[in-house]
Design an enzyme around this catalytic site. Structure first.
Site, PDB file in Angstrom:
ATOM      1  N   ARG A 135     -49.235   3.089  24.821  1.00 18.27           N
ATOM      2  CA  ARG A 135     -50.053   4.174  24.347  1.00 18.27           C
ATOM      3  C   ARG A 135     -51.507   4.107  24.943  1.00 18.27           C
ATOM      4  NH1 ARG A 135     -47.398   1.825  20.239  1.00 18.27           N
ATOM      5  NH2 ARG A 135     -45.485   2.964  19.713  1.00 18.27           N
ATOM      6  N   THR A 179     -46.771  -2.405  22.881  1.00 16.18           N
ATOM      7  CA  THR A 179     -46.845  -0.841  23.161  1.00 16.18           C
ATOM      8  C   THR A 179     -48.306  -0.275  23.175  1.00 16.18           C
ATOM      9  OG1 THR A 179     -46.132  -0.478  21.219  1.00 16.18           O
ATOM     10  CG2 THR A 179     -44.449  -0.657  23.018  1.00 16.18           C
ATOM     11  N   SER A 194     -45.952  -6.324  19.193  1.00 17.34           N
ATOM     12  CA  SER A 194     -44.613  -5.360  18.668  1.00 17.34           C
ATOM     13  C   SER A 194     -43.546  -6.350  18.402  1.00 17.34           C
ATOM     14  CB  SER A 194     -44.388  -4.579  19.794  1.00 17.34           C
ATOM     15  OG  SER A 194     -45.205  -3.577  19.763  1.00 17.34           O
ATOM     16  N   GLY A 195     -42.440  -6.054  17.558  1.00 14.61           N
ATOM     17  CA  GLY A 195     -41.231  -6.741  17.637  1.00 14.61           C
ATOM     18  C   GLY A 195     -40.794  -7.063  16.334  1.00 14.61           C
ATOM     19  N   GLY A 196     -41.194  -6.133  15.387  1.00  3.59           N
ATOM     20  CA  GLY A 196     -40.902  -6.485  13.966  1.00  3.59           C
ATOM     21  C   GLY A 196     -39.412  -6.163  13.542  1.00  3.59           C
ATOM     22  N   GLU A 197     -38.441  -5.423  14.628  1.00  2.05           N
ATOM     23  CA  GLU A 197     -37.203  -5.631  14.412  1.00  2.05           C
ATOM     24  C   GLU A 197     -36.571  -6.790  15.173  1.00  2.05           C
ATOM     25  OE1 GLU A 197     -39.264  -2.507  14.904  1.00  2.05           O
ATOM     26  OE2 GLU A 197     -38.713  -2.449  12.747  1.00  2.05           O
ATOM     27  N   ASN A 285     -43.833  -3.216   8.994  1.00  4.19           N
ATOM     28  CA  ASN A 285     -42.963  -3.470   8.283  1.00  4.19           C
ATOM     29  C   ASN A 285     -42.351  -4.980   8.057  1.00  4.19           C
ATOM     30  OD1 ASN A 285     -41.503  -2.630  10.813  1.00  4.19           O
ATOM     31  ND2 ASN A 285     -39.686  -4.045  10.024  1.00  4.19           N
ATOM     32  N   ASP A 327     -38.462   0.862   5.689  1.00  2.88           N
ATOM     33  CA  ASP A 327     -39.164   0.824   7.009  1.00  2.88           C
ATOM     34  C   ASP A 327     -40.233   1.632   7.029  1.00  2.88           C
ATOM     35  OD1 ASP A 327     -39.757   0.069   9.886  1.00  2.88           O
ATOM     36  OD2 ASP A 327     -38.885   1.594  10.289  1.00  2.88           O
ATOM     37  N   ASN A 420     -45.758   9.261  12.136  1.00  2.00           N
ATOM     38  CA  ASN A 420     -45.542   7.996  12.688  1.00  2.00           C
ATOM     39  C   ASN A 420     -46.859   7.663  13.476  1.00  2.00           C
ATOM     40  OD1 ASN A 420     -44.024   6.226  15.065  1.00  2.00           O
ATOM     41  ND2 ASN A 420     -42.836   6.559  13.600  1.00  2.00           N
ATOM     42  N   TRP A 570     -39.501   7.465  19.744  1.00  2.00           N
ATOM     43  CA  TRP A 570     -38.466   7.160  18.847  1.00  2.00           C
ATOM     44  C   TRP A 570     -37.605   8.555  18.582  1.00  2.00           C
ATOM     45  CZ3 TRP A 570     -39.081   4.610  13.374  1.00  2.00           C
ATOM     46  CH2 TRP A 570     -37.825   4.593  12.856  1.00  2.00           C
TER      47      TRP A 570
END
Length: 617
Positions: A135, A179, A194-197, A285, A327, A420, A570
């Protein structure tokens, strides 16, 4: 790997344009740069993140004459988020992975220098959620700061592109990536993770601008020594008043040690108030997406934060979506504007959340002032109780209430939110915020998932579809548009006007003193609308879909508007990652986005390009 361009004349030119400030003035230097509308020196145009330009050469009367002036291919095909920086006449642009940075001479349109870091694609790309985007860059202290996908934070000499220092901010083998665009504040550069998933525990970190040494790190959950919450001093909004936070609130609302893999990552945008010396942002999230597995409020995921810029100590924190079940990542930008609310002037912070509510708080105290839907099709909660600060969840759309392995249908918005990451803009002329929005609902089925370090930790299957309802009233109307561009009054919580878009508006907007607001569309159009009425005044089809932010600046007395096109993110993941096989079997891929945006491939294809616009001579 640095790739210097052997053009010493250009290097000499840029050396004269970029006078290197001292460390002690880095903050004031950036602030001064942002006050000159000829520059676009930080992601939001200014520290407040307003994305407003005082330039008025291009205005509502003549924008119809706008023309593309020049363009530049980035050489990368994946999704291009963020936007160009312009500092004292030199332009800096970035790409998604492999995160190439270009310094461009606006006069000759030639590359002054370029830099491509060395990264392990096999380790990094598989753990990047939702495309390989980046970004943007930050400028300060004569340096360009790049937050690489593999979590390495790199400082480059803005004159030469030479690496000054770099530091590892996380471990991709554990699912950590980056990102976000960094933010330079005083003698520090601020970044997140990042990496919540993947069960990554989120944090905000500050590194020394000269050396890259870690100055402080504040986690989103965990014991107080990790979160930098001060019991009895740090506050939150409860029972209709600003209330001190108790001890270890970042662990007590979790079951056992779940907070250690609790998510709350920080991949959005950061803003700063120099007078209050506070940094603002949102956390994402909780992990996993299956709410049944993680009882409790899961603090402080899904929260707005105010931290002291020098120490990271938490001034206040407010959780928007306790115990998230959908989410509704809370990382969207935080815009700092002084406004009169309910008859009293406040230094406000305004945030449009994925959950569909627009929040207005006092940014000094964290007092909740306004919380209203900016898309009336939102149905997961009836309203936000201003006294408790909590949403009133509708049981029909509660995935926790309906349970594991049950498909909850018709929940609005979809997981990618009513909005978003694409940042809003604000015009002091109209007093309105301009929201690039999504207009989708979803089916959501949570299932049990086990945690393995570095592996996906999602625990839900999704599909998405058009909201089919009116943004202004919420009444079903059978419409099929996936996007909206909306003007909203954050003082009252009222929608002023809203335009339908065929696809989600995944581009950040910019508002100008010319009475115009610019944004891009997923099909690839750069559009200009009247800031007062929303009337479309201009559009031009760029080479690929736009998920980048529109920025504006001045060079040699002429106003320019520029945007990166390059479909992805996304919403465009089906095209960007090539995971859409055109059948219903792939519709739930891309965390549910592939099926919803399948028809997008009829309008645009891959390709990274910067397009710059101006009025004819």
């Amino acid at each position: 790997m640095k790739k210097p361009v052997k053009n010493w004349l250009l290097a000499s030119t840029v050396a004269t344009l970029l006078a290197a400030p001292t460390v002690s003035t880095a903050n004031s230097d950036v602030e001064k740069l942002t006050q000159d509308p000829a520059n676009w020196a930080t992601w939001g145009g200014d520290y407040a993140g307003t994305r407003y330009s005082k330039l008025s050469q291009i205005n509502a009367q003549n924008v119809k004459n706008l023309q593309p002036a020049w363009s530049f291919s980035t050489g990368v095909l994946r999704g291009h988020e963020g936007g160009p920086l312009v500092v004292n006449g030199v332009m800096f642009i970035h790409t998604p992975f492999p995160n190439t940075v270009y310094a461009i001479d606006q006069k000759t349109k030639a590359v002054i220098w370029e830099f491509t870091p060395t990264m392990d694609a096999d380790v990094t790309i598989p753990v990047m959620c939702c495309d390989t985007v980046n970004r943007g860059l930050a400028y300060g202290d004569g340096k360009i700061f790049l937050q690489q996908s593999d979590t390495v934070l790199t400082a480059l000499d803005a004159k030469t592109g030479k690496r000054v220092w770099s530091v590892q901010n996380g471990d991709p083998k554990l699912g950590m990536t980056n990102t976000n665009a960094p933010l330079v504040v005083k003698d520090k550069v601020i970044t997140g993770i990042s990496g919540g998933e993947f069960g990554v525990r989120g944090f905000l970190a500050a590194y020394n601008i000269r050396t890259g040494q870690l100055e402080w790190k504040g986690y989103s959950m965990g014991p107080d020594k990790d979160t930098l919450l001060k019991p009895g001093k740090s506050t939150t909004w409860e029972n209709g008043k600003v209330t001190p936070v108790g001890a270890d609130s970042g662990t007590s609302t979790w079951k056992g040690d779940q907070w250690k893999i609790g998510g709350g990552t920080t991949w959005g945008w950061y803003s700063y108030d120099p007078k209050l010396n506070l940094v603002y942002y949102g956390s994402g999230n909780p992990s996993t997406w299956n709410p049944v597995q993680r009882p409790g409020d899961n603090k402080w995921s899904m929260s707005l934060w105010a931290r002291d810029a020098d120490t990271g100590e938490v001034k206040w924190v407010y959780q928007m979506t306790p115990h998230d079940e959908w989410d509704y990542d809370g990382i969207n930008e935080t815009v700092l504007v002084d406004q009169e609310v309910k008859g009293k002037m406040h230094k406000t912070i305004v945030h449009f959340d994925r959950n569909g509510f627009g929040y207005t708080l006092d940014r000094e105290t964290g007092e909740l002032l306004v919380a209203e839907k900016f898309d009336k099709s939102v149905n997961w909660a009836s309203h936000v109780d201003l006294k408790s600060g909590r949403p009133e969840v509708v049981p029909e759309f509660s995935t926790e209430h309906n349970g594991e392995d049950v498909n909850t249908v018709g929940t609005c918005p979809a997981a990618l939110g009513s909005k978003n990451q694409q940042p809003v803009s604000y015009s002091p002329q109209t007093g309105l915020f301009y929201i690039s929005g999504n207009h989708l609902c979803m089916e959501y089925e949570p299932f049990e998932v086990s945690y393995t370090a570095g592996q996906p930790y999602v625990g839900a299957t999704l599909s998405m579809m058009p909201a089919g309802a009116d943004v202004l009233t919420g009444k079903k109307d059978g419409t099929t548009n996936l996007g909206q561009f909306t003007a909203y009054d954050a003082k009252t919580g009222k929608i002023a006007w809203s335009n339908k878009e065929q696809f989600s508006v995944w581009s950040g907007s910019v508002a100008t003193a010319g009475g115009v607001v610019f944004y891009g569309t997923l099909e690839g159009y750069l559009k200009a609308v009247d800031a007062k009425t929303g009337k479309e005044l201009y559009k031009f089809k760029t080479p690929s879909g736009i998920i980048g932010n529109v920025n504006t600046w001045e060079f040699e007395g002429k106003q320019y508007v520029g945007v990166l096109s390059g479909i992805g993110g996304w919403a465009g993941i089906g095209i960007a990652a090539g995971i859409d096989d055109g059948t219903s079997a792939s519709s739930s891929e891309g965390l549910g986005a592939v099926g919803a945006y399948r028809s997008l491939s009829s309008y645009t294809k891959l390709g990274g390009t910067l397009t710059v616009f101006a009025l004819p001579n």
